[in-house]
Design a protein around this motif. Structure first.
Motif, PDB file in Angstrom:
ATOM      1  N   ALA A  53      -6.716  -0.426  -5.690  1.00  0.00           N
ATOM      2  CA  ALA A  53      -6.248  -1.119  -6.890  1.00  0.00           C
ATOM      3  C   ALA A  53      -4.792  -0.770  -7.186  1.00  0.00           C
ATOM      4  O   ALA A  53      -4.001  -1.628  -7.589  1.00  0.00           O
ATOM      5  N   GLN A  54      -4.413   0.491  -6.965  1.00  0.00           N
ATOM      6  CA  GLN A  54      -3.023   0.890  -7.177  1.00  0.00           C
ATOM      7  C   GLN A  54      -2.105   0.229  -6.148  1.00  0.00           C
ATOM      8  O   GLN A  54      -1.005  -0.213  -6.475  1.00  0.00           O
ATOM      9  N   VAL A  55      -2.574   0.165  -4.901  1.00  0.00           N
ATOM     10  CA  VAL A  55      -1.781  -0.488  -3.859  1.00  0.00           C
ATOM     11  C   VAL A  55      -1.589  -1.967  -4.183  1.00  0.00           C
ATOM     12  O   VAL A  55      -0.513  -2.532  -3.978  1.00  0.00           O
ATOM     13  N   GLN A  56      -2.632  -2.601  -4.710  1.00  0.00           N
ATOM     14  CA  GLN A  56      -2.517  -4.005  -5.080  1.00  0.00           C
ATOM     15  C   GLN A  56      -1.507  -4.197  -6.199  1.00  0.00           C
ATOM     16  O   GLN A  56      -0.768  -5.195  -6.222  1.00  0.00           O
ATOM     17  N   SER A  57      -1.444  -3.248  -7.126  1.00  0.00           N
ATOM     18  CA  SER A  57      -0.451  -3.333  -8.193  1.00  0.00           C
ATOM     19  C   SER A  57       0.962  -3.295  -7.635  1.00  0.00           C
ATOM     20  O   SER A  57       1.832  -4.068  -8.044  1.00  0.00           O
ATOM     21  N   LEU A  58       1.191  -2.408  -6.673  1.00  0.00           N
ATOM     22  CA  LEU A  58       2.510  -2.334  -6.046  1.00  0.00           C
ATOM     23  C   LEU A  58       2.809  -3.596  -5.248  1.00  0.00           C
ATOM     24  O   LEU A  58       3.951  -4.069  -5.210  1.00  0.00           O
ATOM     25  N   ALA A  59       1.789  -4.148  -4.590  1.00  0.00           N
ATOM     26  CA  ALA A  59       1.985  -5.387  -3.839  1.00  0.00           C
ATOM     27  C   ALA A  59       2.336  -6.536  -4.774  1.00  0.00           C
ATOM     28  O   ALA A  59       3.137  -7.418  -4.425  1.00  0.00           O
ATOM     29  N   ASN A  60       1.743  -6.539  -5.963  1.00  0.00           N
ATOM     30  CA  ASN A  60       2.075  -7.576  -6.946  1.00  0.00           C
ATOM     31  C   ASN A  60       3.549  -7.504  -7.335  1.00  0.00           C
ATOM     32  O   ASN A  60       4.222  -8.529  -7.467  1.00  0.00           O
ATOM     33  N   ILE A  61       4.048  -6.272  -7.512  1.00  0.00           N
ATOM     34  CA  ILE A  61       5.455  -6.114  -7.891  1.00  0.00           C
ATOM     35  C   ILE A  61       6.367  -6.651  -6.799  1.00  0.00           C
ATOM     36  O   ILE A  61       7.270  -7.449  -7.045  1.00  0.00           O
ATOM     37  N   SER A  62       6.138  -6.214  -5.562  1.00  0.00           N
ATOM     38  CA  SER A  62       7.008  -6.643  -4.464  1.00  0.00           C
ATOM     39  C   SER A  62       6.876  -8.133  -4.197  1.00  0.00           C
ATOM     40  O   SER A  62       7.856  -8.798  -3.857  1.00  0.00           O
ATOM     41  N   ALA A 102      -0.090 -13.124  -8.131  1.00  0.00           N
ATOM     42  CA  ALA A 102      -0.150 -11.833  -8.815  1.00  0.00           C
ATOM     43  C   ALA A 102      -1.087 -11.890 -10.010  1.00  0.00           C
ATOM     44  O   ALA A 102      -1.831 -10.933 -10.275  1.00  0.00           O
ATOM     45  N   THR A 103      -1.072 -12.997 -10.732  1.00  0.00           N
ATOM     46  CA  THR A 103      -1.961 -13.135 -11.895  1.00  0.00           C
ATOM     47  C   THR A 103      -3.420 -13.120 -11.479  1.00  0.00           C
ATOM     48  O   THR A 103      -4.269 -12.546 -12.167  1.00  0.00           O
ATOM     49  N   ALA A 104      -3.720 -13.750 -10.334  1.00  0.00           N
ATOM     50  CA  ALA A 104      -5.112 -13.817  -9.880  1.00  0.00           C
ATOM     51  C   ALA A 104      -5.668 -12.459  -9.491  1.00  0.00           C
ATOM     52  O   ALA A 104      -6.893 -12.250  -9.532  1.00  0.00           O
ATOM     53  N   ALA A 208       5.436  -3.056 -17.136  1.00  0.00           N
ATOM     54  CA  ALA A 208       4.040  -3.224 -17.547  1.00  0.00           C
ATOM     55  C   ALA A 208       3.092  -2.771 -16.445  1.00  0.00           C
ATOM     56  O   ALA A 208       2.059  -2.142 -16.715  1.00  0.00           O
ATOM     57  N   VAL A 209       3.420  -3.053 -15.189  1.00  0.00           N
ATOM     58  CA  VAL A 209       2.561  -2.629 -14.079  1.00  0.00           C
ATOM     59  C   VAL A 209       2.650  -1.132 -13.862  1.00  0.00           C
ATOM     60  O   VAL A 209       1.640  -0.451 -13.656  1.00  0.00           O
ATOM     61  N   VAL A 210       3.863  -0.587 -13.921  1.00  0.00           N
ATOM     62  CA  VAL A 210       4.038   0.846 -13.669  1.00  0.00           C
ATOM     63  C   VAL A 210       3.337   1.679 -14.737  1.00  0.00           C
ATOM     64  O   VAL A 210       2.671   2.679 -14.436  1.00  0.00           O
ATOM     65  N   LEU A 211       3.464   1.276 -15.997  1.00  0.00           N
ATOM     66  CA  LEU A 211       2.879   2.076 -17.078  1.00  0.00           C
ATOM     67  C   LEU A 211       1.420   1.740 -17.357  1.00  0.00           C
ATOM     68  O   LEU A 211       0.681   2.593 -17.842  1.00  0.00           O
ATOM     69  N   GLY A 212       1.014   0.521 -17.061  1.00  0.00           N
ATOM     70  CA  GLY A 212      -0.349   0.127 -17.397  1.00  0.00           C
ATOM     71  C   GLY A 212      -1.227  -0.191 -16.219  1.00  0.00           C
ATOM     72  O   GLY A 212      -2.377  -0.588 -16.395  1.00  0.00           O
ATOM     73  N   GLY A 213      -0.724  -0.027 -14.985  1.00  0.00           N
ATOM     74  CA  GLY A 213      -1.512  -0.389 -13.812  1.00  0.00           C
ATOM     75  C   GLY A 213      -2.329   0.734 -13.216  1.00  0.00           C
ATOM     76  O   GLY A 213      -2.857   0.598 -12.119  1.00  0.00           O
ATOM     77  N   GLY A 214      -2.439   1.871 -13.895  1.00  0.00           N
ATOM     78  CA  GLY A 214      -3.232   2.969 -13.372  1.00  0.00           C
ATOM     79  C   GLY A 214      -2.596   3.679 -12.205  1.00  0.00           C
ATOM     80  O   GLY A 214      -3.288   4.344 -11.421  1.00  0.00           O
ATOM     81  N   LEU A 215      -1.282   3.565 -12.036  1.00  0.00           N
ATOM     82  CA  LEU A 215      -0.598   4.227 -10.937  1.00  0.00           C
ATOM     83  C   LEU A 215      -0.478   5.721 -11.217  1.00  0.00           C
ATOM     84  O   LEU A 215      -0.474   6.151 -12.368  1.00  0.00           O
ATOM     85  N   PRO A 216      -0.388   6.539 -10.159  1.00  0.00           N
ATOM     86  CA  PRO A 216      -0.237   7.986 -10.394  1.00  0.00           C
ATOM     87  C   PRO A 216       1.092   8.298 -11.060  1.00  0.00           C
ATOM     88  O   PRO A 216       2.076   7.567 -10.899  1.00  0.00           O
ATOM     89  N   ALA A 217       1.106   9.367 -11.809  1.00  0.00           N
ATOM     90  CA  ALA A 217       2.326   9.772 -12.508  1.00  0.00           C
ATOM     91  C   ALA A 217       3.371  10.232 -11.491  1.00  0.00           C
ATOM     92  O   ALA A 217       3.038  10.896 -10.508  1.00  0.00           O
TER      93      ALA A 217
END
Length: 240
Positions: A53-62, A102-104, A208-217
């Protein structure tokens, strides 16, 4: 036909037996290793779902940054900030497709939790010296109502935080539409404000993705502590 001596035949047979004896277990071991490899590959990795899920968040950003950057580069480098309609439409559609993808993949927004109704506080005997008593002598029961009202903002805040990335993508899409319109309007003065709104919308999405996407600190020495995610909605982008 020449007849081979018995000793040579026996030696040949012994060598063949030795080769079979060595290669047979090796082939069996190799097959076993191959089977074990396939079994290991098919087994799930513990804790992989959260990391994916975290990797998908980063993929959404890129996936969103690249087409938005292409549109901005083309708009800001074009003569008088104007692009042919076909080029502007193509660049805008690439951004639209990336935003839709990304929205999907964003996590579903949790439903608003129901706030339980607290039982009413029974009336207390009249005590004149207490400040919380009313004129009729009953106790002030506003505390229970305030407790109920306090839960509603917290529930709305958690849902707003979960939906912040989707809100940022929607705002970014509006800014992109305005930029596409600006680069085909014939008015160069509209391009910079529209491009600024797109950059702001892109930054909103990334944060929004970095702070709310469950990414590691982050743990790089020297980095400041990241602020907490606001629970309110995103501010409106400046009008172009």
């Amino acid at each position: 036909m020449r007849v081979l001596p018995a000793r040579r035949i026996a030696s040949s047979a012994l060598c063949a037996a030795l080769l079979l004896g060595i290669s047979g277990p090796a082939a069996t071991a190799a097959g076993s290793d191959s089977t074990r490899g396939r079994t290991y590959a098919a087994a799930p990795v513990p804790g992989a779902d959260a990391l994916l899920a975290q990797v998908q968040s980063l993929a959404n950003i890129s996936g969103v940054i690249a087409p938005v950057a292409d549109l901005l580069n083309a708009a800001l480098k074009a003569e008088n900030g104007q692009l042919p309609a076909a080029d502007a439409t193509k660049l805008g559609q690439a951004v639209k497709d990336a935003i839709a993808k990304a929205t999907a993949t964003l996590p579903a927004v949790p439903a608003a939790p129901s706030v339980p109704v607290l039982p009413s506080t029974p009336a207390l005997p009249a005590v004149p010296s207490l400040k919380n008593t009313d004129e009729r002598g009953g106790a002030d029961v506003r505390g229970s109502a305030e407790q109920q009202d306090d839960k509603a903002p917290r529930a709305r805040g958690s849902r707003a935080a979960a939906n912040l990335a989707a809100d940022a993508l929607a705002a970014l899409q509006k800014a992109v539409d305005a930029l596409v319109k600006a680069v085909t309007s014939g008015d160069a003065t509209q391009v910079v404000p529209a491009a600024t709104a797109v950059v702001t919308g892109l930054v909103n999405f990334v944060v929004a993705v970095v702070l709310g996407g469950g990414l590691p600190a982050p743990n790089l020495p020297g980095l400041p502590t990241l602020p907490s995610l606001p629970t309110g909605s995103l501010p409106s982008l400046p009008a172009t």
